[in-house]
Design a protein around this motif. Structure first.
Motif, PDB file in Angstrom:
ATOM      1  N   UNK A  77       0.862  -1.179   0.000  1.00 26.32           N
ATOM      2  CA  UNK A  77       0.000   0.000   0.000  1.00 26.32           C
ATOM      3  C   UNK A  77       0.899   1.229   0.000  1.00 26.32           C
ATOM      4  N   UNK A  78       0.677   2.144  -0.948  1.00 29.22           N
ATOM      5  CA  UNK A  78       1.481   3.356  -1.069  1.00 29.22           C
ATOM      6  C   UNK A  78       0.548   4.558  -1.081  1.00 29.22           C
ATOM      7  N   UNK A  79       0.840   5.513  -0.223  1.00 26.76           N
ATOM      8  CA  UNK A  79       0.049   6.750  -0.159  1.00 26.76           C
ATOM      9  C   UNK A  79       0.504   7.688  -1.280  1.00 26.76           C
TER      10      UNK A  79
ATOM     11  N   UNK B  28      -7.159  10.117   1.795  1.00 23.91           N
ATOM     12  CA  UNK B  28      -6.106  10.346   0.815  1.00 23.91           C
ATOM     13  C   UNK B  28      -6.299   9.435  -0.386  1.00 23.91           C
ATOM     14  N   UNK B  29      -5.329   9.468  -1.295  1.00 24.43           N
ATOM     15  CA  UNK B  29      -5.328   8.565  -2.455  1.00 24.43           C
ATOM     16  C   UNK B  29      -4.236   7.531  -2.223  1.00 24.43           C
ATOM     17  N   UNK B  30      -4.573   6.269  -2.455  1.00 26.80           N
ATOM     18  CA  UNK B  30      -3.689   5.154  -2.134  1.00 26.80           C
ATOM     19  C   UNK B  30      -3.623   4.168  -3.297  1.00 26.80           C
ATOM     20  N   UNK B  31      -2.420   3.687  -3.596  1.00 26.67           N
ATOM     21  CA  UNK B  31      -2.255   2.567  -4.521  1.00 26.67           C
ATOM     22  C   UNK B  31      -2.180   1.292  -3.695  1.00 26.67           C
ATOM     23  N   UNK B  32      -3.004   0.322  -4.043  1.00 28.67           N
ATOM     24  CA  UNK B  32      -2.950  -0.989  -3.404  1.00 28.67           C
ATOM     25  C   UNK B  32      -2.530  -1.977  -4.489  1.00 28.67           C
ATOM     26  N   UNK B  33      -1.434  -2.672  -4.246  1.00 25.32           N
ATOM     27  CA  UNK B  33      -0.871  -3.574  -5.249  1.00 25.32           C
ATOM     28  C   UNK B  33      -0.797  -4.997  -4.723  1.00 25.32           C
ATOM     29  N   UNK B  34      -0.999  -5.941  -5.629  1.00 27.93           N
ATOM     30  CA  UNK B  34      -0.760  -7.356  -5.351  1.00 27.93           C
ATOM     31  C   UNK B  34       0.512  -7.732  -6.098  1.00 27.93           C
ATOM     32  N   UNK B  35       1.388  -8.492  -5.440  1.00 27.49           N
ATOM     33  CA  UNK B  35       2.664  -8.910  -6.014  1.00 27.49           C
ATOM     34  C   UNK B  35       2.745 -10.435  -6.028  1.00 27.49           C
TER      35      UNK B  35
ATOM     36  N   UNK C 202       7.342  -4.039   7.749  1.00 26.67           N
ATOM     37  CA  UNK C 202       8.140  -3.715   8.909  1.00 26.67           C
ATOM     38  C   UNK C 202       8.590  -2.276   8.812  1.00 26.67           C
ATOM     39  N   UNK C 203       9.166  -1.785   9.882  1.00 34.20           N
ATOM     40  CA  UNK C 203       9.617  -0.393   9.896  1.00 34.20           C
ATOM     41  C   UNK C 203      10.675  -0.243  10.986  1.00 34.20           C
ATOM     42  N   UNK C 204      11.453   0.792  10.861  1.00 36.80           N
ATOM     43  CA  UNK C 204      12.465   1.117  11.850  1.00 36.80           C
ATOM     44  C   UNK C 204      11.851   2.062  12.884  1.00 36.80           C
TER      45      UNK C 204
ATOM     46  N   UNK D 223       4.404   4.204   3.026  1.00 33.71           N
ATOM     47  CA  UNK D 223       4.468   3.014   2.174  1.00 33.71           C
ATOM     48  C   UNK D 223       4.490   1.783   3.057  1.00 33.71           C
ATOM     49  N   UNK D 224       3.573   0.873   2.832  1.00 36.68           N
ATOM     50  CA  UNK D 224       3.527  -0.388   3.552  1.00 36.68           C
ATOM     51  C   UNK D 224       3.788  -1.496   2.529  1.00 36.68           C
ATOM     52  N   UNK D 225       5.019  -1.948   2.477  1.00 30.70           N
ATOM     53  CA  UNK D 225       5.444  -2.938   1.492  1.00 30.70           C
ATOM     54  C   UNK D 225       5.538  -4.311   2.150  1.00 30.70           C
ATOM     55  N   UNK D 226       5.327  -5.391   1.392  1.00 25.06           N
ATOM     56  CA  UNK D 226       5.372  -6.730   1.984  1.00 25.06           C
ATOM     57  C   UNK D 226       6.801  -7.178   2.298  1.00 25.06           C
ATOM     58  N   UNK D 227       6.881  -8.128   3.212  1.00 28.32           N
ATOM     59  CA  UNK D 227       8.143  -8.794   3.525  1.00 28.32           C
ATOM     60  C   UNK D 227       8.127 -10.165   2.858  1.00 28.32           C
ATOM     61  N   UNK D 228       9.278 -10.599   2.376  1.00 28.19           N
ATOM     62  CA  UNK D 228       9.379 -11.891   1.700  1.00 28.19           C
ATOM     63  C   UNK D 228      10.411 -12.753   2.399  1.00 28.19           C
ATOM     64  N   UNK D 229      10.149 -14.048   2.487  1.00 26.92           N
ATOM     65  CA  UNK D 229      11.127 -15.005   2.988  1.00 26.92           C
ATOM     66  C   UNK D 229      12.200 -15.186   1.931  1.00 26.92           C
TER      67      UNK D 229
END
Length: 179
Positions: A87-89, A148-155, A123-125, A95-101
């Motif tokens: 999810x990106x604002x 707001x306006x948000x992009x929601x993406x599937x990967x 995750x985040x610092x 930005x909330x991006x996925x974590x991958x193994x």
């Protein structure tokens, strides 16, 4: 009614469609769907509305399909198959991006589409300027976003055959407005 929108065109059409919307989710009819494909594979993302209220849980899902004959062995971040969401604002900097193994796993795909409801990840610092937002967002069990306006993406990243095979990275995106 279901509308199919090819990958990058979905963002443009979604933004154009929002210009004439009254803002109420009920004003948007039908399911909005964006897709990305690579020869024998298809990733779609869908949502029933392009406009949501900030107090309303958002519904988004994805389907990952093999379109070829029989079945095929693919590999990717294990254990698979995986479709994850980001999810990106667009009206800010969150930005909330996925974590991958990093492990590699193998699985067979047939012509039966695999369904994935939206799931948060990331995750985040602790020194990140938006750390308080990320912590609250990840803790909230429902998918909600502030105005707001948000992009929601599937990967869907994967390789044909072995992990070192031909890499395929499918990404399908819809643009949502939250009021």
């Amino acid at each position: 009614m279901t509308r199919y929108i090819p990958g990058s065109i979905a963002v443009f059409l979604a933004a154009a469609a929002l210009g004439g919307c009254s803002g109420a989710p009920s004003s948007q009819t039908g399911i909005v769907r964006a897709e990305d494909r690579d020869s024998s594979f298809l990733l779609t993302i869908s949502t029933p509305h392009l406009v949501w209220r900030a107090d309303q849980p958002i519904t988004v899902s994805a389907e990952f399909s093999y379109l070829g004959p029989g079945s095929v062995t693919v590999s990717g971040p294990g254990p698979g198959p995986h479709v994850k969401f980001g999810v990106v604002e667009l009206t800010g900097d969150r930005e909330m991006e996925p974590l991958w193994l990093m492990a590699c796993a193998y699985w067979e795909m047939s012509r039966n589409p695999l369904a994935f409801p939206f799931r948060k990840g990331g995750g985040y610092s602790s020194d990140e300027p938006n750390a308080a937002f990320y912590e609250a967002w990840l803790a909230e069990p429902e998918f909600r976003l502030p105005p707001g306006r948000w992009e929601v993406s599937a990967f869907a990243p994967f390789s044909l055959g072995q992990c070192s095979g031909r890499n395929i990275n499918l990404e399908a995106t819809v643009t949502l407005t939250v009021q």
